[in-house]
Design an enzyme around this catalytic site. Structure first.
Site: not given
Ligand code: DAK
Length: 257
Positions: A63, A108, A111, A131
């Protein structure tokens, strides 16, 4: 720009998340586009299978954290509902869906892959439910669909540690069905989709429905549903054609009715 591209290859559709600069992070607009695409595919009578993938180096990195950061609890609930609606629309398509996970499938993204019927992974794929690193928990079905895919032990480890796993581990735990070299992933997914497209469409759709709904029913109800559906497909022309073609030693010409 389309956030979720739709391409047709004969009877097979390819859905591609297309927000590569944000690693296909799922913001509201992308989830709305996905929901609309699923609704569009549900109306397509000639469709036989769908492959879902991501543009660039991610399937979907979760997400959109930037968008989620400012949400109030009420907005977060509505965001979660939107994700659930989009994924449920995809999951309930009559035709099989294959997630071709080309890179990161986190949060997400994982998922979304689990909302597809099964997963093919590139060697570059990384799966996880990170998360808890953000102080939140899965909001798009991660605590339910993942358990069914990999069992409770692995679901707990993935959701409670937030640690990602590589493609070979995903294969070992049954999250991914097969692993491909990156350049062979789409070809592999499309070949399987094409195989499905050549089968009896009503039988495929009914079998998919039974496999999905049987999970939620107790054993006796699931078996009764199977018996009734088995009888039902005997009313189709495809059943007659499939059996006649076998006995006449020729390929069947299914019509989907
Ligand atoms: N959201 C927004 N932007 C993201 C992103 C994300 N999940 N993942 C990556 N990006 C963006 C980065 O900010 C970056 O943007 P710029 O800085 O270039 O503008 C670009 O994508 C490239 O990412 P990185 O520079 O970080 O690339 P790396 O190769 O260094 O790292 C990575 C890749 C996948 C390891 C890293 O980007 C990362 O850790 N990303 C986040 C992964 C993550 O935590 N995903 C889970 C998200 S939470 C709910 C509803 C939904 C959910 C929960 C609750 N409710 C409403 C209750 C779901 C939650 C999730 O999915």
């Amino acid at each position: 720009m389309e956030l979720v591209r739709l391409e047709r290859r004969g009877a097979v559709a390819i859905l591609t998340l297309d927000r590569p600069d944000a690693l296909n992070a799922l913001d509201r607009a992308t989830l709305e586009a996905l929901r609309a695409r699923a609704a569009q595919l549900a109306e397509d009578a000639a469709l036989r299978a769908v492959v879902v993938t991501g543009e660039g180096r991610a399937f979907a990195a979760g997400a959109d954290i930037a968008e989620m950061r400012g949400l109030t609890p009420t907005q977060a609930e509505s965001f979660s509902r939107l994700g659930h609606e989009a994924f449920a629309a995809l999951e309930s398509l009559a035709v099989p869906t294959i997630a071709a996970v080309n890179g990161y499938a986190l949060g997400g993204g994982c998922e979304l892959a689990c909302a597809c019927d099964w997963i093919y992974a590139s060697e570059k794929a990384r799966f996880g439910q990170p998360e808890v690193n953000l102080g939140i928990l899965p909001g798009f079905g991660g605590t339910s669909r993942l358990v069914r895919r990999v069992g409770i032990g692995w679901a707990r480890e993935l959701v409670l540690t937030g640690a990602p796993i590589k493609a070979d581990e995903a294969l070992r735990i049954g999250l991914a069905n097969r692993v491909f070299a990156p350049e062979a992933l789409m070809e592999g997914a499309l070949a399987t989709a094409q195989t499905i497209a050549e089968k009896g469409p009503v039988a495929v759709a009914q079998a998919k429905r039974l496999l999905l709904e049987g999970q939620d029913a107790d054993g006796r109800v699931a078996n009764a549903l199977e018996q009734a559906t088995f009888g039902l497909v005997f009313s189709t022309r495809d059943r007659e054609e499939g059996m006649t073609a076998f006995l006449e030693k020729r390929d069947p010409a299914f019509e989907g009715r």
